[in-house]
Design an enzyme around this catalytic site. Structure first.
Site, mmCIF file in Angstrom:
data_model
loop_
_atom_site.group_PDB
_atom_site.id
_atom_site.type_symbol
_atom_site.label_atom_id
_atom_site.label_comp_id
_atom_site.label_asym_id
_atom_site.label_seq_id
_atom_site.Cartn_x
_atom_site.Cartn_y
_atom_site.Cartn_z
ATOM 1 N N GLY A 323 0.814 -1.203 0.000
ATOM 2 C CA GLY A 323 0.000 0.000 0.000
ATOM 3 C C GLY A 323 0.852 1.260 0.000
ATOM 4 C CB SER A 324 0.094 4.649 1.227
ATOM 5 O OG SER A 324 -1.026 4.808 0.381
ATOM 6 C CB THR A 325 4.168 1.339 3.767
ATOM 7 O OG1 THR A 325 4.017 0.126 3.021
ATOM 8 C CG2 THR A 325 3.127 1.384 4.877
#
Length: 623
Positions: A323-325
């Site tokens: 994801g956005s990590t």
């Protein structure tokens, strides 16, 4: 009436011929006996003397004492405790089935006990002791002693058995030992394991089996006709295995496992400077003591059928869309490849689209973020910015750059079974799926979705590398050893440092780290709530990853979904921001919000280490 006349000459001739035949036969028999005696006493002397000696003298293996396992502060994680086991020597048993039947009426023998016994019996020699039952109670030992005269070939022997005093704490990292099976017997040295019934199955117990096991000893004993030992003729003592000191801090491990509570998830904490793994938590956990002497069928089936999969090491083997990590790493890639400058802006109306394509890739914020640069895009987690960045950069450049941070490959941690995640490429899709690569797949890869997969350990390792501004040290659990003679030997923290990640402009590190600080300390950061009262400054990044896709015109509503269909919650962080001492990766399966669920857990782990535990963490010291 005529009378037959005797013929003395003929009678004498007949007697002489019979005597000659008998004499020849007797001579031949005597010659055969003499030849056999000569062969037995002269030619075959050495062979039969050896057999005779072996009938009188038996060689018995002596199992070595398995090495102990400690955490970095000397807290015992795996110990040896005295216990009793029931063994049988097949060559001394005239009626095996009868003996097993009598034993079964004295002590409880499970089907698994008998199955393993017969399996080992087929693989070992008749004079070798074969374990039948472990962990005998004092009452069982007494009953066997009373009936000893009726149980030829059976013995009760004292031994040291493995025990994990902290139960499920750090169970996935430490692992457990269990009884050796057929496949394992084929891979180990028969001589070294002739007296050993257990072997490391998972975790550190398995990875460092050769260090922990030690060297088998040998004892030559004189026995009587019944096989009972009369005296010991010669003894070569076994060499105990090495004691291991891990980099784990049990106190921090308990914090990580405790805050995950009943959730399915993982937390990994690493020292960025040394690569030492400070905590490796995977929940739910399990009690490794159940496996030491053979877990019951019902208990094992319960663990296997549990939907929460307590035996599954999520930290090491769980592969999730990051994801956005992934955005800080892609932002750094954009700077290094020249795709976008730090101050260059992208307009976000709440979606991203390509010319001539009807499909819209939505941003998490319905109204959009407006004009955003790299700093804003990371702090506010703007999807549209990274859709555009990924499309312009291309999947091949993303594949190459992310690989430098260890994505898509195992980290090399000293634990068995690590999985490598996945950073897709055009070649990968062509080889594995026989299909071409599409632009839409590049776009969703820009927010860590699609084919992208990473393990919590990979995320923690990559975060530690980012915190160290490109210095890369493979994670490691082994911090030091102590041999059987008391000699201590520290092990350099982490694996061998690999080539650091060098950027064309070292200022790029500051651009990305500053943006991650704004995630938790900025006015519009997605995790600003978790950084508001922090007594230290740290950097972080929230993330959510979809469990299933939603349609173009559908809205995601977590409250209407069954728990296991909700998004995974992720968060990566390191602290302090300028001089990092800990890097953390958190994933909570179906936790929903990275900022609301995962970020507070990471903050709790960093608080525990920086504010309470670090100063009293001794670490392994050799000498």
């Amino acid at each position: 009436m005529s009378q037959q006349l005797r013929d003395p000459v003929a009678e004498r001739r007949l007697v002489r011929s019979r005597l000659l035949i008998v004499g020849v036969l007797a001579a031949v028999a005597l010659a055969a006996i003499a030849a056999r005696l000569w062969w037995l006493q002269v030619e075959g002397y050495q062979h039969y003397a050896t057999l005779s000696q072996e009938n009188r003298v038996r060689v018995v293996g002596i199992p070595p004492t398995r090495g102990l396992i400690y955490d970095r502060n000397g807290v015992l994680l795996a110990e040896n405790v005295p216990t009793y086991r029931l063994v049988v020597t097949p060559e001394q048993v005239p009626d095996m089935e009868g003996l097993l039947g009598r034993l079964g009426r004295i002590v409880e023998l499970r089907a698994t006990d008998l199955e393993r016994f017969h399996q080992l019996r087929r693989q070992r020699r008749g004079f070798q002791e074969i374990p039948l039952k472990f962990g005998l109670t004092e009452e069982e030992v007494a009953r066997l002693a009373v009936n000893r005269h009726r149980l030829r070939g059976m013995e009760v022997k004292a031994q040291l058995a493995r025990r994990y005093p902290l139960g499920g704490t750090a169970a996935h990292a430490v692992g457990y030992v269990g009884r050796i099976n057929r496949e394992e017997l084929a891979t180990v040295s028969p001589a070294e394991y002739s007296a050993t019934s257990h072997i490391g199955k998972t975790g550190v117990e398995r990875y460092y089996e050769s260090r922990l096991h030690g060297k088998v000893g040998v004892e030559r004993v004189e026995t009587n006709a019944m096989g009972r030992t009369l005296r010991t003729l010669e003894r070569q003592s076994p060499a105990p295995g090495e004691d291991l000191y891990l980099s784990l801090d049990v106190r921090l491990q308990k914090v990580a496992e405790g805050i995950l509570a009943d959730e399915r998830g993982a937390i990994v904490a690493i020292d960025p400077g040394s690569g030492e793994v400070l905590a490796l938590a995977s929940t739910p956990t399990f009690d490794p003591n159940l496996f030491v002497n053979g877990i019951g069928i019902d208990e094992y089936r319960a663990l296997q059928s549990d939907l929460d999969r307590p035996l599954f090491n999520r930290a090491l083997r769980g592969q999730y869309p990051p994801g956005s990590t992934l955005k800080p790493f892609l932002g750094l890639a954009g700077l290094e490849t020249g795709t976008k400058a730090a101050e260059e802006t992208v307009y976000d109306p709440g979606y991203y689209s390509l010319p001539g394509v009807d499909h819209r890739w939505r941003c998490w914020k319905a109204g959009g973020h407006g004009h955003v640069d790299l700093h804003d895009a990371i702090a506010e987690s703007c999807d549209t910015y990274f859709y555009d960045l990924a499309y312009e950069m291309g999947i091949e450049a993303m594949h190459e750059f992310l690989g430098r941070f260890g994505f898509g490959s195992p980290t090399g941690v000293d634990l068995p079974g690590e999985r490598g995640g996945l950073v897709p490429s055009k070649d990968w899709k062509r080889e594995t799926r026989g299909e071409p690569w599409y632009h839409g797949e590049t776009i969703i890869a820009g927010i860590g979705q699609g084919y992208m997969l990473a393990t919590p350990l990979q995320l923690a390792h990559a975060t530690a590398t980012l915190a160290s501004r490109g210095r890369t040290v493979p994670p490691r659990l082994l911090a030091g050893t102590r041999s059987h003679d008391g000699e201590r030997a520290p092990v350099a923290g982490g694996g061998e440092p690999v080539e650091p990640i060098r950027l064309s402009d070292s200022g790029y590190w500051g651009d990305v780290v500053g943006s991650m600080e704004a995630v938790v300390h900025g006015r519009r950061g997605t995790a600003r709530a978790v950084g508001e009262d922090a007594p230290y400054r740290f950097a972080g990044k929230t993330g959510t990853s979809q469990v299933f896709g939603i349609g173009q015109d559908e809205e995601y509503n977590a409250e209407e979904l069954e728990k296991r269909l909700r998004d995974h919650a992720l968060f990566i962080a390191f602290a302090p921001a300028e001089d990092p001492e800990i890097a953390v990766a958190v994933i909570v399966e179906n936790g929903g919000s990275g900022s609301g669920t995962a970020a507070p857990l990471a903050r709790a782990v960093m608080d525990a280490w920086l504010l309470r535990l670090r100063e009293t963490a001794e670490g392994y010291k050799g000498g």
